[in-house]
Structures are given as structure tokens and as C-alpha cells.
Design a protein around this motif. Structure first.
Motif, PDB file in Angstrom:
ATOM      1  N   MET A  58       0.875  -1.182   0.000  1.00 43.45           N
ATOM      2  CA  MET A  58       0.000   0.000   0.000  1.00 43.45           C
ATOM      3  C   MET A  58       0.902   1.219   0.000  1.00 43.45           C
ATOM      4  O   MET A  58       1.933   1.225   0.678  1.00 43.45           O
ATOM      5  CB  MET A  58      -0.836   0.066   1.287  1.00 43.45           C
ATOM      6  CG  MET A  58      -1.852  -1.024   1.458  1.00 43.45           C
ATOM      7  SD  MET A  58      -3.384  -0.605   0.610  1.00 43.45           S
ATOM      8  CE  MET A  58      -4.295  -2.129   0.926  1.00 43.45           C
ATOM      9  N   GLU A  59       0.487   2.258  -0.724  1.00 44.54           N
ATOM     10  CA  GLU A  59       1.223   3.526  -0.654  1.00 44.54           C
ATOM     11  C   GLU A  59       0.421   4.524   0.165  1.00 44.54           C
ATOM     12  O   GLU A  59      -0.780   4.717  -0.076  1.00 44.54           O
ATOM     13  CB  GLU A  59       1.484   4.101  -2.055  1.00 44.54           C
ATOM     14  CG  GLU A  59       2.218   5.443  -1.990  1.00 44.54           C
ATOM     15  CD  GLU A  59       2.607   6.019  -3.358  1.00 44.54           C
ATOM     16  OE1 GLU A  59       2.211   5.430  -4.387  1.00 44.54           O
ATOM     17  OE2 GLU A  59       3.302   7.054  -3.370  1.00 44.54           O
ATOM     18  N   ALA A  60       1.085   5.144   1.121  1.00 46.60           N
ATOM     19  CA  ALA A  60       0.455   6.172   1.943  1.00 46.60           C
ATOM     20  C   ALA A  60       0.578   7.519   1.242  1.00 46.60           C
ATOM     21  O   ALA A  60       1.664   7.908   0.820  1.00 46.60           O
ATOM     22  CB  ALA A  60       1.140   6.234   3.305  1.00 46.60           C
ATOM     23  N   ILE A 116       6.037   4.901   1.965  1.00 47.25           N
ATOM     24  CA  ILE A 116       5.864   6.282   2.397  1.00 47.25           C
ATOM     25  C   ILE A 116       6.760   7.163   1.526  1.00 47.25           C
ATOM     26  O   ILE A 116       7.910   6.813   1.254  1.00 47.25           O
ATOM     27  CB  ILE A 116       6.247   6.465   3.894  1.00 47.25           C
ATOM     28  CG1 ILE A 116       5.381   5.564   4.786  1.00 47.25           C
ATOM     29  CG2 ILE A 116       6.085   7.916   4.326  1.00 47.25           C
ATOM     30  CD1 ILE A 116       6.088   4.334   5.275  1.00 47.25           C
ATOM     31  N   ASN A 117       6.217   8.289   1.088  1.00 48.10           N
ATOM     32  CA  ASN A 117       6.992   9.223   0.268  1.00 48.10           C
ATOM     33  C   ASN A 117       7.877  10.090   1.149  1.00 48.10           C
ATOM     34  O   ASN A 117       7.415  10.626   2.159  1.00 48.10           O
ATOM     35  CB  ASN A 117       6.056  10.115  -0.547  1.00 48.10           C
ATOM     36  CG  ASN A 117       5.300   9.329  -1.589  1.00 48.10           C
ATOM     37  OD1 ASN A 117       5.833   9.038  -2.669  1.00 48.10           O
ATOM     38  ND2 ASN A 117       4.078   8.940  -1.271  1.00 48.10           N
ATOM     39  N   VAL A 118       9.139  10.242   0.776  1.00 45.41           N
ATOM     40  CA  VAL A 118      10.045  11.102   1.533  1.00 45.41           C
ATOM     41  C   VAL A 118      10.653  12.148   0.600  1.00 45.41           C
ATOM     42  O   VAL A 118      10.658  11.983  -0.615  1.00 45.41           O
ATOM     43  CB  VAL A 118      11.150  10.307   2.274  1.00 45.41           C
ATOM     44  CG1 VAL A 118      10.547   9.270   3.205  1.00 45.41           C
ATOM     45  CG2 VAL A 118      12.126   9.653   1.304  1.00 45.41           C
ATOM     46  N   LEU A 148      10.546   3.301   1.345  1.00 45.14           N
ATOM     47  CA  LEU A 148      10.611   4.756   1.301  1.00 45.14           C
ATOM     48  C   LEU A 148      10.768   5.171  -0.154  1.00 45.14           C
ATOM     49  O   LEU A 148      11.694   4.732  -0.837  1.00 45.14           O
ATOM     50  CB  LEU A 148      11.777   5.275   2.167  1.00 45.14           C
ATOM     51  CG  LEU A 148      11.671   4.958   3.666  1.00 45.14           C
ATOM     52  CD1 LEU A 148      12.854   5.551   4.427  1.00 45.14           C
ATOM     53  CD2 LEU A 148      10.347   5.475   4.260  1.00 45.14           C
ATOM     54  N   GLU A 149       9.822   5.985  -0.629  1.00 42.15           N
ATOM     55  CA  GLU A 149       9.821   6.414  -2.030  1.00 42.15           C
ATOM     56  C   GLU A 149      10.406   7.815  -2.156  1.00 42.15           C
ATOM     57  O   GLU A 149      10.026   8.716  -1.400  1.00 42.15           O
ATOM     58  CB  GLU A 149       8.384   6.459  -2.582  1.00 42.15           C
ATOM     59  CG  GLU A 149       7.689   5.118  -2.584  1.00 42.15           C
ATOM     60  CD  GLU A 149       6.357   5.169  -3.347  1.00 42.15           C
ATOM     61  OE1 GLU A 149       6.001   6.232  -3.895  1.00 42.15           O
ATOM     62  OE2 GLU A 149       5.688   4.117  -3.387  1.00 42.15           O
ATOM     63  N   LEU A 150      11.289   7.977  -3.100  1.00 36.08           N
ATOM     64  CA  LEU A 150      11.801   9.312  -3.382  1.00 36.08           C
ATOM     65  C   LEU A 150      12.188   9.405  -4.843  1.00 36.08           C
ATOM     66  O   LEU A 150      12.422   8.387  -5.489  1.00 36.08           O
ATOM     67  CB  LEU A 150      13.011   9.630  -2.504  1.00 36.08           C
ATOM     68  CG  LEU A 150      14.308   8.936  -2.867  1.00 36.08           C
ATOM     69  CD1 LEU A 150      15.484   9.704  -2.357  1.00 36.08           C
ATOM     70  CD2 LEU A 150      14.337   7.524  -2.326  1.00 36.08           C
ATOM     71  N   VAL A 178      12.442   4.191  -6.125  1.00 43.13           N
ATOM     72  CA  VAL A 178      12.648   5.403  -6.919  1.00 43.13           C
ATOM     73  C   VAL A 178      11.339   5.777  -7.612  1.00 43.13           C
ATOM     74  O   VAL A 178      10.848   5.035  -8.464  1.00 43.13           O
ATOM     75  CB  VAL A 178      13.790   5.218  -7.937  1.00 43.13           C
ATOM     76  CG1 VAL A 178      13.945   6.462  -8.801  1.00 43.13           C
ATOM     77  CG2 VAL A 178      15.093   4.908  -7.213  1.00 43.13           C
ATOM     78  N   ASP A 179      10.788   6.920  -7.195  1.00 43.85           N
ATOM     79  CA  ASP A 179       9.458   7.354  -7.639  1.00 43.85           C
ATOM     80  C   ASP A 179       9.556   8.160  -8.935  1.00 43.85           C
ATOM     81  O   ASP A 179      10.592   8.752  -9.232  1.00 43.85           O
ATOM     82  CB  ASP A 179       8.853   8.240  -6.537  1.00 43.85           C
ATOM     83  CG  ASP A 179       7.335   8.192  -6.500  1.00 43.85           C
ATOM     84  OD1 ASP A 179       6.726   7.672  -7.452  1.00 43.85           O
ATOM     85  OD2 ASP A 179       6.768   8.680  -5.512  1.00 43.85           O
ATOM     86  N   ASP A 180       8.465   8.191  -9.691  1.00 43.65           N
ATOM     87  CA  ASP A 180       8.338   9.057 -10.873  1.00 43.65           C
ATOM     88  C   ASP A 180       9.442   8.847 -11.890  1.00 43.65           C
ATOM     89  O   ASP A 180       9.879   9.799 -12.542  1.00 43.65           O
ATOM     90  CB  ASP A 180       8.312  10.542 -10.453  1.00 43.65           C
ATOM     91  CG  ASP A 180       7.185  10.866  -9.511  1.00 43.65           C
ATOM     92  OD1 ASP A 180       6.296  10.017  -9.320  1.00 43.65           O
ATOM     93  OD2 ASP A 180       7.195  11.971  -8.943  1.00 43.65           O
ATOM     94  N   VAL A 199      11.680   0.412  -8.755  1.00 40.83           N
ATOM     95  CA  VAL A 199      11.580   1.604  -9.597  1.00 40.83           C
ATOM     96  C   VAL A 199      10.127   1.770 -10.022  1.00 40.83           C
ATOM     97  O   VAL A 199       9.503   0.813 -10.491  1.00 40.83           O
ATOM     98  CB  VAL A 199      12.486   1.478 -10.841  1.00 40.83           C
ATOM     99  CG1 VAL A 199      12.268   2.643 -11.798  1.00 40.83           C
ATOM    100  CG2 VAL A 199      13.956   1.394 -10.432  1.00 40.83           C
ATOM    101  N   LYS A 200       9.596   2.973  -9.843  1.00 38.64           N
ATOM    102  CA  LYS A 200       8.211   3.244 -10.230  1.00 38.64           C
ATOM    103  C   LYS A 200       8.194   4.082 -11.499  1.00 38.64           C
ATOM    104  O   LYS A 200       8.711   5.202 -11.516  1.00 38.64           O
ATOM    105  CB  LYS A 200       7.480   3.972  -9.091  1.00 38.64           C
ATOM    106  CG  LYS A 200       7.510   3.184  -7.790  1.00 38.64           C
ATOM    107  CD  LYS A 200       6.682   3.841  -6.710  1.00 38.64           C
ATOM    108  CE  LYS A 200       5.212   3.586  -6.915  1.00 38.64           C
ATOM    109  NZ  LYS A 200       4.420   4.031  -5.731  1.00 38.64           N
ATOM    110  N   LEU A 201       7.593   3.529 -12.546  1.00 39.97           N
ATOM    111  CA  LEU A 201       7.519   4.256 -13.818  1.00 39.97           C
ATOM    112  C   LEU A 201       6.404   5.279 -13.739  1.00 39.97           C
ATOM    113  O   LEU A 201       5.254   4.956 -13.409  1.00 39.97           O
ATOM    114  CB  LEU A 201       7.272   3.285 -14.969  1.00 39.97           C
ATOM    115  CG  LEU A 201       8.378   2.246 -15.226  1.00 39.97           C
ATOM    116  CD1 LEU A 201       8.005   1.364 -16.410  1.00 39.97           C
ATOM    117  CD2 LEU A 201       9.724   2.924 -15.477  1.00 39.97           C
TER     118      LEU A 201
HETATM  119 MG    MG Z   1       5.039   7.849  -4.424  1.00 43.02          MG
END
Ligand code: MG
Ligand code: C2E
Ligand code: MG
Ligand code: MG
Length: 279
Positions: A58-60, A116-118, A148-150, A178-180, A199-201
Motif C-alpha cells: 500500500m502507498e500512503a 511512504i513518500n520522503v 521509502l519512495e523518493l 525510486v518514484d516518478d 523503480v516506479k515508472l
Molecule cells: Mg510515491
């Protein structure tokens, strides 16, 4: 460096600027209070296996329930939190809350990992590593259960400290994501320097798969390359079944998107899990 606009030419530019600054200051004061008064809430969006639709995480995603303005999306206050330094407190609150929330909905269909996004300002302090460790210990939660997403840009803002703190977190067992990816200046050469697991595309690429052959080729190649380098792949922003079919064909691991579930408050996520996954 922008060309003068009509307001400037009318001589009201400075007046406007003052009002704008005052507004931001007010907003910041309210944001500080919001953090203390539980006006910030976390919504959750599931991360799903592309083939089976099993929930793998799950992403917060934070929202501000403002007493008079209603629901304010993160893009409207996270930048202010980052500039003012309030983000450090906000991020630790989010990690803590996300762990508590996920423990409360753990069930057969959902193992309990949470992302969680940081921000750049979080990882540019070595003390962040100890702060995260304290939260994990307080809840007796394994480091492996959080991501931890960044963005890469965030990691490169102060690369020396940031890479050191991310490496320390990864050594603890925390998953770095790694986000975005595919936006801004993200590149595979930077990626190699980060101790990332996932890695998130970015959804801007995913949203174009159906309509653009070149976007489809880029997504397919990115998936192949990232997998060959050992990363797990998440496609963001999947809004229709056709896009999911492409992702299956490209052997993408997991996805998130409105197709299956929008970000929802905890209670609604619990209901959604019960409705779709109870045996
Ligand atoms: Mg994110
Ligand atoms: P993100 O981490 O890349 O999160 C994904 C964003 O895409 C979320 O927007 C989500 O609601 C949206 N989204 C998910 N699926 C779809 C879809 O199928 N279609 C479309 N059009 N959008 C989709 P949201 O919640 O408004 O968050 C925006 C950004 O704010 C996040 O991007 C993240 O960078 C930041 N953010 C959110 N929560 C936090 C937080 O707690 N801390 C920090 N530092 N940043 C946060
Ligand atoms: Mg993203
Ligand atoms: Mg984003």
C-alpha cells in the motif's frame, strides 16, 4: 526571468506579491497546527500484482482536511512543508501513522508492507536514519516491511549525505523505491548509485502506452532494463484494462492506478479489501 505581465505593467505587482507571501505564511501557520491537531490524514492506494491482482503493498498519500477549505491535496502543501523544514516532522509522522494503520488491516490478502513518500530534506540528514530506526523499534516492525519512495532528483540534491543515509537505511533492511522514474532528469546512470530495490515508472509514460508507439517502446525497454539491473518495477497511474494488458505483455511486476483502486481513507481500504479479497 519572466517577461513582464500585465499586472506588473499596471504597477500592482508588488502589492500582489505581498498578499501572496502573507497567504503562504498563514498557510504555513495552519499547516503546523494541522500536524499537531490531527488534521492531516493518510489515504492508501494498493500496489497490485499485474497478473493476479494480488495486493502486494500500500502507498500512503497524505491529505490535509482543512476546517474551512476542505480536502487539500499534497501538491498544494508539501512544497511549503519542504521549504519551511516542517517536512521532517511530517515525514516521521507519516511513517509512524502508516505503520500503525497497516498493522490494523493486516489480513490474509494483505501482508502489510507500506510505502511512504520522503523528500530531499529528509534524506539529507543522517539523523533521519536513527529516527526511522526508532519508529520501527517502537512498533516492533521489521525494516523490510516499509518502502521509502523518493525521486532521483531528491537524492541528487545533496548526493553525498543522501546516498549515505539511503545506504544506511537499505543496510537496515528498509526498501528504497525510486518514484516518478522517466520524468525530469531521471537516468539509469544515477539510478545505479542508489541502493534501490524498486523503480516506479511515472504515470505520464504509462498513460501514453495505448496512444503512442514510442511511449510503449520506452516503457517496455525501461521495464527490461530495470529488471535486468535487478529492480522490481511498479507502473503508476494505470487507468484502464488495456494498459494493464500491455503491462502483462511487458512482464511488468506490479501496478497502481484508478483502474483498480483510488487512494482511499483507511476505513474504506479495509472495506475494499474485505469486499474484493475475503475468502
Ligand atoms: Mg510515491
Ligand atoms: P506520487 O508519490 O507519485 O503518488 C502518486 C500520485 O498519483 C498520487 O497523487 C495518486 O493519487 C495519483 N494516482 C494514483 N493512481 C492514479 C491514476 O490511475 N491516475 C491518475 N491521474 N493519478 C493517479 P497525490 O496523492 O495527489 O500525491 C501527489 C504527490 O504528492 C505524490 O506523488 C508525492 O510525490 C507527494 N506526496 C503525497 N503524500 C506525501 C507524503 O506523505 N510525503 C511527501 N513528502 N510527499 C507526498
Ligand atoms: Mg510517483
Ligand atoms: Mg510524484
Amino acid at each position: 526571468g519572466e517577461a513582464p505581465n500585465s499586472k506588473e505593467m499596471m504597477g500592482v505587482f508588488h502589492e500582489e506579491l505581498d498578499i501572496y507571501d502573507e497567504d503562504r505564511l498563514t498557510l504555513l501557520t495552519h499547516l503546523r497546527e494541522a500536524l499537531d491537531q490531527e488534521q492531516l490524514v493518510l489515504y492508501y492506494q494498493p500496489k497490485l500484482n499485474v497478473n493476479s491482482n494480488q495486493v502486494v503493498g500500500m502507498e500512503a498519500l497524505v491529505r490535509w482536511i482543512h476546517p474551512t477549505r476542505g480536502l487539500i491535496p499534497p501538491d498544494e502543501f508539501i512544497p511549503l512543508a519542504e521549504e519551511s523544514g516542517l517536512i521532517n516532522q511530517l515525514t516521521l509522522w507519516a511513517i509512524d501513522r502508516a505503520i500503525v494503520d497497516m498493522n490494523s488491516i493486516k489480513q490474509a490478502a494483505y501482508s502489510g508492507t507500506v510505502s511512504i513518500n520522503v523528500s530531499a530534506r529528509d534524506i539529507s540528514k543522517m539523523s533521519f536514519v536513527e529516527d526511522v530506526k526508532k519508529i520501527l523499534n517502537r512498533h516492533s516492525v521489521a525494516a523490510e516491511s516499509i518502502y521509502l519512495e523518493l525521486t532521483e532528483t531528491a537524492a541528487m540534491e545533496d548526493p553525498k549525505v543522501s546516498i549515505a543515509s539511503l545506504t544506511a537505511l537499505a543496510e537496515m533492511g528498509v526498501n528504497i523505491s525510486v518514484d516518478d522514474f522517466g520524468t525530469g532528469y531521471s537516468s539509469l546512470s544515477y539510478l545505479q548509485r542508489l541502493p534501490a530495490k524498486e523503480v516506479k515508472l511515472d504515470r505520464s509514460l504509462i498513460g501514453e502506452i495505448r496512444s503512442s508507439d514510442s511511449a510503449a517502446i520506452i516503457v517496455k525497454a525501461s521495464i527490461n532494463m530495470a529488471q535486468a539491473l535487478g529492480y522490481a518495477i511498479v507502473a503508476e497511474g494505470v487507468e484502464d484494462e488495456e494498459t494493464r494488458e500491455y503491462l502483462k505483455e511487458y512482464n511488468c511486476d506490479t501496478y497502481q492506478g484508478f483502474l483498480t483502486c483510488r487512494p482511499l481513507p483507511l476505513d474504506d481500504i479495509r472495506k475494499w479489501l474485505n469486499k474484493n479479497y475475503s475468502t
